[in-house]
Design a protein around this motif. Structure first.
Motif, PDB file in Angstrom:
ATOM      1  N   VAL A   1       9.782   3.115 -15.065  1.00 20.93           N
ATOM      2  CA  VAL A   1      10.112   3.963 -13.923  1.00 20.93           C
ATOM      3  C   VAL A   1       9.110   5.115 -13.856  1.00 20.93           C
ATOM      4  N   GLY A   2       8.580   5.356 -12.671  1.00 23.86           N
ATOM      5  CA  GLY A   2       7.699   6.489 -12.440  1.00 23.86           C
ATOM      6  C   GLY A   2       8.495   7.588 -11.757  1.00 23.86           C
ATOM      7  N   SER A   3       8.337   8.826 -12.241  1.00 24.95           N
ATOM      8  CA  SER A   3       9.170   9.878 -11.652  1.00 24.95           C
ATOM      9  C   SER A   3       8.361  11.135 -11.353  1.00 24.95           C
ATOM     10  N   GLY A   4       7.147  10.939 -10.849  1.00 24.47           N
ATOM     11  CA  GLY A   4       6.331  12.087 -10.490  1.00 24.47           C
ATOM     12  C   GLY A   4       4.880  11.671 -10.352  1.00 24.47           C
ATOM     13  N   GLU A   5       4.042  12.607  -9.891  1.00 23.10           N
ATOM     14  CA  GLU A   5       2.646  12.258  -9.638  1.00 23.10           C
ATOM     15  C   GLU A   5       1.781  12.320 -10.895  1.00 23.10           C
ATOM     16  N   ARG A   6       2.247  13.009 -11.917  1.00 19.08           N
ATOM     17  CA  ARG A   6       1.452  13.118 -13.139  1.00 19.08           C
ATOM     18  C   ARG A   6       1.520  11.836 -13.963  1.00 19.08           C
TER      19      ARG A   6
ATOM     20  N   TYR B   1     -10.989  -3.420  -0.233  1.00 17.64           N
ATOM     21  CA  TYR B   1     -10.894  -3.042   1.184  1.00 17.64           C
ATOM     22  C   TYR B   1     -10.853  -1.543   1.385  1.00 17.64           C
ATOM     23  N   ARG B   2     -10.508  -0.831   0.324  1.00 16.97           N
ATOM     24  CA  ARG B   2     -10.413   0.626   0.456  1.00 16.97           C
ATOM     25  C   ARG B   2     -11.280   1.278  -0.609  1.00 16.97           C
ATOM     26  N   PRO B   3     -12.509   1.654  -0.235  1.00 15.57           N
ATOM     27  CA  PRO B   3     -13.397   2.293  -1.212  1.00 15.57           C
ATOM     28  C   PRO B   3     -12.718   3.488  -1.880  1.00 15.57           C
TER      29      PRO B   3
ATOM     30  N   GLN C   1       0.838  -1.201   0.000  1.00 15.40           N
ATOM     31  CA  GLN C   1       0.000   0.000   0.000  1.00 15.40           C
ATOM     32  C   GLN C   1       0.877   1.257   0.000  1.00 15.40           C
ATOM     33  N   GLY C   2       0.513   2.197  -0.830  1.00 16.96           N
ATOM     34  CA  GLY C   2       1.260   3.459  -0.840  1.00 16.96           C
ATOM     35  C   GLY C   2       2.447   3.449  -1.779  1.00 16.96           C
ATOM     36  N   SER C   3       2.699   2.300  -2.415  1.00 15.28           N
ATOM     37  CA  SER C   3       3.872   2.223  -3.295  1.00 15.28           C
ATOM     38  C   SER C   3       3.639   2.984  -4.601  1.00 15.28           C
ATOM     39  N   GLY C   4       2.368   3.273  -4.886  1.00 19.42           N
ATOM     40  CA  GLY C   4       2.067   4.005  -6.123  1.00 19.42           C
ATOM     41  C   GLY C   4       1.354   3.130  -7.141  1.00 19.42           C
ATOM     42  N   LYS C   5       0.723   2.073  -6.658  1.00 21.65           N
ATOM     43  CA  LYS C   5       0.100   1.091  -7.553  1.00 21.65           C
ATOM     44  C   LYS C   5      -1.010   1.709  -8.414  1.00 21.65           C
ATOM     45  N   THR C   6      -1.948   2.371  -7.743  1.00 20.17           N
ATOM     46  CA  THR C   6      -3.095   2.916  -8.476  1.00 20.17           C
ATOM     47  C   THR C   6      -2.641   3.969  -9.490  1.00 20.17           C
ATOM     48  N   THR C   7      -1.749   4.846  -9.068  1.00 19.18           N
ATOM     49  CA  THR C   7      -1.210   5.859  -9.978  1.00 19.18           C
ATOM     50  C   THR C   7      -0.533   5.180 -11.167  1.00 19.18           C
ATOM     51  N   THR C   8       0.231   4.133 -10.879  1.00 23.50           N
ATOM     52  CA  THR C   8       0.966   3.435 -11.942  1.00 23.50           C
ATOM     53  C   THR C   8       0.020   2.745 -12.926  1.00 23.50           C
TER      54      THR C   8
ATOM     55  N   GLU D   1     -12.447   4.515  -5.991  1.00 19.37           N
ATOM     56  CA  GLU D   1     -12.778   5.822  -6.545  1.00 19.37           C
ATOM     57  C   GLU D   1     -11.553   6.447  -7.209  1.00 19.37           C
ATOM     58  N   GLN D   2     -10.422   6.307  -6.542  1.00 21.81           N
ATOM     59  CA  GLN D   2      -9.163   6.867  -7.072  1.00 21.81           C
ATOM     60  C   GLN D   2      -8.854   6.282  -8.456  1.00 21.81           C
ATOM     61  N   LEU D   3      -9.108   4.991  -8.616  1.00 19.04           N
ATOM     62  CA  LEU D   3      -8.819   4.366  -9.909  1.00 19.04           C
ATOM     63  C   LEU D   3      -9.752   4.901 -11.001  1.00 19.04           C
TER      64      LEU D   3
ATOM     65  N   THR E   1       8.691   3.203  -8.694  1.00 22.45           N
ATOM     66  CA  THR E   1       8.024   4.499  -8.591  1.00 22.45           C
ATOM     67  C   THR E   1       8.830   5.463  -7.724  1.00 22.45           C
ATOM     68  N   LYS E   2       8.437   6.720  -7.789  1.00 18.97           N
ATOM     69  CA  LYS E   2       9.021   7.789  -6.955  1.00 18.97           C
ATOM     70  C   LYS E   2      10.525   7.939  -7.146  1.00 18.97           C
ATOM     71  N   ALA E   3      10.970   7.663  -8.376  1.00 18.22           N
ATOM     72  CA  ALA E   3      12.384   7.836  -8.688  1.00 18.22           C
ATOM     73  C   ALA E   3      12.775   9.299  -8.502  1.00 18.22           C
ATOM     74  N   ASP E   4      11.780  10.202  -8.619  1.00 13.65           N
ATOM     75  CA  ASP E   4      12.059  11.632  -8.463  1.00 13.65           C
ATOM     76  C   ASP E   4      12.450  11.976  -7.026  1.00 13.65           C
ATOM     77  N   GLY E   5      12.080  11.129  -6.073  1.00 13.73           N
ATOM     78  CA  GLY E   5      12.404  11.428  -4.680  1.00 13.73           C
ATOM     79  C   GLY E   5      13.579  10.619  -4.166  1.00 13.73           C
TER      80      GLY E   5
ATOM     81  N   GLY F   1      -2.771   3.941 -13.899  1.00  9.68           N
ATOM     82  CA  GLY F   1      -3.164   5.019 -14.818  1.00  9.68           C
ATOM     83  C   GLY F   1      -2.034   5.350 -15.781  1.00  9.68           C
ATOM     84  N   LYS F   2      -0.809   5.396 -15.264  1.00  7.60           N
ATOM     85  CA  LYS F   2       0.344   5.718 -16.113  1.00  7.60           C
ATOM     86  C   LYS F   2       0.516   4.660 -17.195  1.00  7.60           C
ATOM     87  N   LEU F   3       0.402   3.397 -16.784  1.00 10.62           N
ATOM     88  CA  LEU F   3       0.592   2.307 -17.747  1.00 10.62           C
ATOM     89  C   LEU F   3      -0.530   2.323 -18.789  1.00 10.62           C
TER      90      LEU F   3
HETATM   91  P1  GDP Z   1      -1.134   2.710  -3.879  1.00  7.46           P
HETATM   92  O1  GDP Z   1      -1.613   2.728  -2.466  1.00  7.46           O
HETATM   93  O2  GDP Z   1      -0.011   1.744  -4.062  1.00  7.46           O
HETATM   94  O3  GDP Z   1      -2.216   2.516  -4.875  1.00  7.46           O
HETATM   95  O4  GDP Z   1      -0.449   4.137  -4.142  1.00  7.46           O
HETATM   96  P2  GDP Z   1      -1.023   5.451  -4.869  1.00  7.46           P
HETATM   97  O5  GDP Z   1      -1.066   5.263  -6.330  1.00  7.46           O
HETATM   98  O6  GDP Z   1      -2.264   5.889  -4.191  1.00  7.46           O
HETATM   99  O7  GDP Z   1       0.179   6.458  -4.572  1.00  7.46           O
HETATM  100  C1  GDP Z   1       0.543   6.858  -3.272  1.00  7.46           C
HETATM  101  C2  GDP Z   1       1.105   8.269  -3.337  1.00  7.46           C
HETATM  102  O8  GDP Z   1       2.311   8.276  -4.071  1.00  7.46           O
HETATM  103  C3  GDP Z   1       0.175   9.244  -4.040  1.00  7.46           C
HETATM  104  O9  GDP Z   1       0.206  10.467  -3.354  1.00  7.46           O
HETATM  105  C4  GDP Z   1       0.788   9.379  -5.442  1.00  7.46           C
HETATM  106  O10 GDP Z   1       0.514  10.621  -6.027  1.00  7.46           O
HETATM  107  C5  GDP Z   1       2.249   9.252  -5.123  1.00  7.46           C
HETATM  108  N1  GDP Z   1       3.061   8.744  -6.248  1.00  7.46           N
HETATM  109  C6  GDP Z   1       2.848   7.665  -7.033  1.00  7.46           C
HETATM  110  N2  GDP Z   1       3.822   7.523  -7.942  1.00  7.46           N
HETATM  111  C7  GDP Z   1       4.688   8.558  -7.750  1.00  7.46           C
HETATM  112  C8  GDP Z   1       5.936   8.950  -8.378  1.00  7.46           C
HETATM  113  O11 GDP Z   1       6.466   8.344  -9.311  1.00  7.46           O
HETATM  114  N3  GDP Z   1       6.533  10.075  -7.854  1.00  7.46           N
HETATM  115  C9  GDP Z   1       5.984  10.771  -6.810  1.00  7.46           C
HETATM  116  N4  GDP Z   1       6.658  11.834  -6.368  1.00  7.46           N
HETATM  117  N5  GDP Z   1       4.847  10.409  -6.202  1.00  7.46           N
HETATM  118  C10 GDP Z   1       4.193   9.328  -6.656  1.00  7.46           C
END
Ligand code: GDP
Length: 296
Positions: free
Chosen positions: A273-278, A141-143, A111-118, A147-149, A248-252, A120-122
């Motif tokens: 590689v994901g490098s940002g929230e967009r 488990y997490r409504p 959780q929090g690794s960036g799965k849902t965002t990824t 919604e986020q997806l 993910t989060k290579a930018d940080g 969308g990116k993919l």
């Molecule tokens: P999930 O719980 O694994 O589904 O994670 P989310 O997709 O909800 O992402 C958790 C947080 O990490 C969110 O605030 C995203 O915007 C952020 N995030 C995801 N990918 C990246 C990335 O490549 N870079 C940065 N800086 N933030 C990211």
């Protein structure tokens, strides 16, 4: 991502550049600097050791010592081995596609690794490359995650699957049927994550895998968690035979330890590689280009 490593390595290489001839002593000194650089970048000790061993073996080869420009040849050896340890030449296509659509891509991770965002990116990436992906929220488990997806799908300009079911396997199977019906050729499953690895999560993921026969199971790894990401990647691979990693989060992450170690420790390649929230902050991982960037 590799700022620390890049900085330290290019300094180590620079001191060699002035030499007209490389002695074993020069090489030993350079390797010591490289070792320090790797460890400071949070590279797994075992990986650093294997890497140095390979560089040393090659660098001490006569052809290197007798070469016209030995320092440059040493740097080339480091470049080749950096590339090799991160997975070698990336394949032409990052993802395998099923012979008969839809191709199922299962995203897994903590959780929090960036799965849902990824997801969308993919989806956006695949759409740009001529595919018609469907996003499927399977984290019941997490409504908020569901919604986020849907939001992410809208952002990516792709459809997402809607259902009243709260049973992950049933959701995924129904989504696959809908994909067949509507002609979506890739189904991306956003599975549940937890804060820590546990058997309940793994069993649920294994059940989805059995029911849906994914062509790709991608582990989403948060680069900022360094060696923890490497350990989790290994554990998920052991249980699910994951086919690749999205970092993910290579930018940080300025150190790059996870990026450097994942392939060697887990045997699975980093594919993206994901490098940002967009959603556009997403690209393929090319070990050779990364090695070039590290050496500056
Ligand atoms: P999930 O719980 O694994 O589904 O994670 P989310 O997709 O909800 O992402 C958790 C947080 O990490 C969110 O605030 C995203 O915007 C952020 N995030 C995801 N990918 C990246 C990335 O490549 N870079 C940065 N800086 N933030 C990211």
């Amino acid at each position: 991502m590799f700022e620390t490593l890049s900085d330290k390595l290019s300094r180590a290489m620079k001191s060699l550049r002035g030499q007209s001839r490389l002695s074993e002593k020069n090489i030993e000194e350079a390797l010591r600097d490289v070792r320090m650089a790797l460890l400071e970048a949070d590279v797994h000790v075992q990986v650093a050791k294997a890497f140095l061993q390979r560089v040393k073996e090659k660098a001490l080869g006569v052809e290197v010592l007798n070469g016209l420009n030995p320092a440059q040849q040493f740097i080339d050896v480091v470049y080749q081995e950096l590339t090799a340890i991160m997975g070698g030449q990336a394949p032409e296509r990052p993802l395998d596609m099923a012979a008969k659509p839809p191709t199922v891509v299962m995203m897994v991770g903590l959780q929090g690794s960036g799965k849902t965002t990824t997801c969308g990116k993919l989806a956006k990436y695949l759409k740009k490359n001529g595919h018609s992906p469907l996003l499927v929220p399977a984290d019941v488990y997490r409504p908020a995650a569901i919604e986020q997806l849907h939001v992410v799908a809208k952002d990516a300009g792709v459809p997402s699957f809607r259902t009243d079911s709260m049973e992950p396997v049933a959701i995924c199977k129904a989504a696959m049927q809908e994909a067949v019906l509507k002609g979506w050729d890739v189904v991306i499953l956003d599975t549940a994550g937890r804060l820590h690895l546990d058997d309940v999560l793994m069993n649920e993921l294994a059940a989805i895998k059995d029911a849906c026969g994914p062509t790709e199971i991608l582990f989403v790894a948060d680069a900022m968690t360094g060696q923890d990401a490497v350990r989790s990647a290994g554990a998920f691979h052991e249980k699910l035979a994951t086919t690749g990693v999205v970092l993910t989060k290579a930018d940080g992450d300025t150190r790059g330890g996870a990026a450097f170690s994942i392939r060697h420790i887990t045997g699975t390649a980093i594919k993206f590689v994901g490098s940002g929230e967009r959603l556009d902050d997403f690209e393929r991982f090319h070990p050779d280009r990364m090695a070039q960037r590290i050496l500056g």
